[in-house]
Motif scaffolding. Structure first.
Motif, short mmCIF file in Angstrom:
data_model
loop_
_atom_site.label_atom_id
_atom_site.label_comp_id
_atom_site.label_asym_id
_atom_site.label_seq_id
_atom_site.Cartn_x
_atom_site.Cartn_y
_atom_site.Cartn_z
N ASP A 36 0.86 -1.18 0.00
CA ASP A 36 0.00 0.00 0.00
C ASP A 36 0.90 1.24 0.00
N LEU A 37 0.95 1.93 -1.12
CA LEU A 37 1.83 3.09 -1.26
C LEU A 37 1.51 4.18 -0.24
N ALA A 38 0.25 4.47 -0.02
CA ALA A 38 -0.14 5.58 0.86
C ALA A 38 0.35 5.40 2.29
N SER A 39 0.25 4.19 2.81
CA SER A 39 0.64 3.95 4.20
C SER A 39 2.04 3.37 4.34
N GLY A 40 2.56 2.82 3.26
CA GLY A 40 3.86 2.14 3.32
C GLY A 40 3.75 0.73 3.84
N ALA A 41 2.53 0.27 4.08
CA ALA A 41 2.33 -1.08 4.61
C ALA A 41 2.59 -2.13 3.54
N VAL A 42 3.30 -3.17 3.93
CA VAL A 42 3.59 -4.29 3.03
C VAL A 42 3.16 -5.56 3.74
N ARG A 43 2.16 -6.24 3.15
CA ARG A 43 1.69 -7.51 3.71
C ARG A 43 2.31 -8.65 2.92
N VAL A 44 2.94 -9.55 3.65
CA VAL A 44 3.61 -10.69 3.01
C VAL A 44 2.95 -11.97 3.51
N ASP A 45 2.43 -12.75 2.56
CA ASP A 45 1.90 -14.09 2.87
C ASP A 45 2.97 -15.08 2.44
N SER A 46 3.16 -16.12 3.26
CA SER A 46 4.19 -17.10 2.94
C SER A 46 3.76 -18.49 3.39
N SER A 47 4.40 -19.49 2.80
CA SER A 47 4.08 -20.88 3.15
C SER A 47 4.76 -21.27 4.45
N THR A 48 5.84 -20.58 4.81
CA THR A 48 6.55 -20.80 6.07
C THR A 48 6.95 -19.43 6.61
N PRO A 49 7.24 -19.32 7.90
CA PRO A 49 7.67 -18.02 8.43
C PRO A 49 8.96 -17.54 7.75
N ILE A 50 9.00 -16.27 7.42
CA ILE A 50 10.17 -15.66 6.77
C ILE A 50 10.83 -14.73 7.80
N PRO A 51 12.13 -14.89 8.04
CA PRO A 51 12.79 -14.00 9.00
C PRO A 51 12.72 -12.53 8.55
N THR A 52 12.54 -11.64 9.51
CA THR A 52 12.49 -10.20 9.20
C THR A 52 13.76 -9.75 8.50
N THR A 53 14.89 -10.34 8.86
CA THR A 53 16.16 -9.96 8.22
C THR A 53 16.14 -10.26 6.73
N THR A 54 15.47 -11.32 6.34
CA THR A 54 15.37 -11.67 4.92
C THR A 54 14.50 -10.66 4.18
N ILE A 55 13.38 -10.27 4.79
CA ILE A 55 12.51 -9.26 4.20
C ILE A 55 13.26 -7.93 4.11
N SER A 56 13.95 -7.57 5.18
CA SER A 56 14.70 -6.32 5.22
C SER A 56 15.75 -6.27 4.11
N ALA A 57 16.44 -7.38 3.89
CA ALA A 57 17.46 -7.43 2.83
C ALA A 57 16.83 -7.24 1.45
N ALA A 58 15.66 -7.82 1.23
CA ALA A 58 14.97 -7.67 -0.05
C ALA A 58 14.52 -6.23 -0.26
N VAL A 59 13.99 -5.62 0.79
CA VAL A 59 13.55 -4.22 0.71
C VAL A 59 14.76 -3.31 0.45
N ASP A 60 15.86 -3.60 1.12
CA ASP A 60 17.10 -2.84 0.92
C ASP A 60 17.59 -2.97 -0.53
N GLU A 61 17.49 -4.16 -1.08
CA GLU A 61 17.90 -4.41 -2.47
C GLU A 61 17.06 -3.58 -3.43
N ALA A 62 15.80 -3.35 -3.07
CA ALA A 62 14.91 -2.53 -3.90
C ALA A 62 15.20 -1.04 -3.73
#
Length: 68
Positions: A36-62
């Motif tokens: 959601d661009l307006a709020s900056g909220a990013v909802r991630v659905d996954s088949s298994t729990p994803i570590p926050t560090t992994t999400i953070s690295a992907a966001v950083d890469e972007a």
């Protein structure tokens, strides 16, 4: 199916949304990403729990950052 919501800072346009979505979608186990661009909220659905560090690295890469 775990669902986690994060806040991403620095996004200002549709290209930003696409970049964040693309990078997070590359993570193994991620089944869907909703940004959601307006709020900056990013909802991630996954088949298994994803570590926050992994999400953070992907966001950083972007070129953005997770809010603290």
């Amino acid at each position: 199916m775990p669902t986690t919501t994060y806040t991403v800072t620095g996004m200002t346009c549709g290209h930003c949304v696409n970049s964040v979505t693309a990078e997070i979608s590359k993570i193994e186990g991620v089944t869907s990403v909703d940004v959601d661009l307006a709020s900056g909220a990013v909802r991630v659905d996954s088949s298994t729990p994803i570590p926050t560090t992994t999400i953070s690295a992907a966001v950083d890469e972007a070129g953005y950052q997770l809010a603290d």
